[in-house]
Design a protein around this motif. Structure first.
Motif, PDB file in Angstrom:
ATOM      1  N   SER A  27      53.595 -33.344   5.749  1.00 14.04           N
ATOM      2  CA  SER A  27      52.851 -33.033   6.976  1.00 14.04           C
ATOM      3  C   SER A  27      53.336 -33.883   8.153  1.00 14.04           C
ATOM      4  O   SER A  27      53.459 -33.390   9.277  1.00 14.04           O
ATOM      5  CB  SER A  27      51.362 -33.247   6.742  1.00 14.04           C
ATOM      6  OG  SER A  27      50.628 -32.957   7.897  1.00 14.04           O
ATOM      7  N   TYR A  34      54.031 -26.894  14.273  1.00 12.08           N
ATOM      8  CA  TYR A  34      53.731 -26.603  12.877  1.00 12.08           C
ATOM      9  C   TYR A  34      52.440 -27.325  12.517  1.00 12.08           C
ATOM     10  O   TYR A  34      52.176 -28.422  12.997  1.00 12.08           O
ATOM     11  CB  TYR A  34      54.829 -27.123  11.955  1.00 12.08           C
ATOM     12  CG  TYR A  34      56.134 -26.371  12.001  1.00 12.08           C
ATOM     13  CD1 TYR A  34      56.681 -25.862  10.836  1.00 12.08           C
ATOM     14  CD2 TYR A  34      56.841 -26.200  13.174  1.00 12.08           C
ATOM     15  CE1 TYR A  34      57.899 -25.191  10.840  1.00 12.08           C
ATOM     16  CE2 TYR A  34      58.053 -25.537  13.201  1.00 12.08           C
ATOM     17  CZ  TYR A  34      58.576 -25.036  12.035  1.00 12.08           C
ATOM     18  OH  TYR A  34      59.768 -24.382  12.051  1.00 12.08           O
ATOM     19  N   LYS A  35      51.656 -26.717  11.607  1.00  8.19           N
ATOM     20  CA  LYS A  35      50.400 -27.350  11.225  1.00  8.19           C
ATOM     21  C   LYS A  35      50.088 -27.043   9.765  1.00  8.19           C
ATOM     22  O   LYS A  35      50.122 -25.884   9.347  1.00  8.19           O
ATOM     23  CB  LYS A  35      49.280 -26.832  12.130  1.00  8.19           C
ATOM     24  CG  LYS A  35      47.924 -27.458  11.857  1.00  8.19           C
ATOM     25  CD  LYS A  35      46.918 -27.085  12.927  1.00  8.19           C
ATOM     26  CE  LYS A  35      46.257 -25.784  12.576  1.00  8.19           C
ATOM     27  NZ  LYS A  35      45.126 -25.443  13.449  1.00  8.19           N
TER      28      LYS A  35
END
Length: 91
Positions: A27, A34-35
């Protein structure tokens, strides 16, 4: 611009790899836009589990999902990663 939801299956190098830490490390390396939306685990065999990540990303991304697979595969503790699903978000 429309986003897509990518289902990325991440295979750890062994059963001693902490999958929560692995998800956090991936992450942190995600590019802007992006998530990480959700994370799950999936049994593979003999107590080994794969990490299943649901990642939202822009649809028109140079390199497409290959970039995401490569990024995840470069994280320490990852054997390899592969996209197993993709769907469009929004209309």
């Amino acid at each position: 611009m429309t986003d897509v939801l990518v289902v990325l299956k991440v295979f750890p190098e062994g059963d001693d790899v902490n999958l929560d830490n692995l998800a956090d490390n991936i992450s942190k390396k995600l590019p802007e836009g992006y998530k990480l939306v959700r994370k799950d685990t999936e049994p593979i065999a003999y107590g080994l589990k794969a990490l299943v990540l649901y990642i939202q990303m822009p649809e028109q991304t140079e390199g497409g999902t290959d970039t995401l697979e490569n990024l995840a595969s470069e994280v320490e503790g990852v054997s390899h990663a592969e996209v197993v699903g993709i769907t469009r978000l929004g209309f």
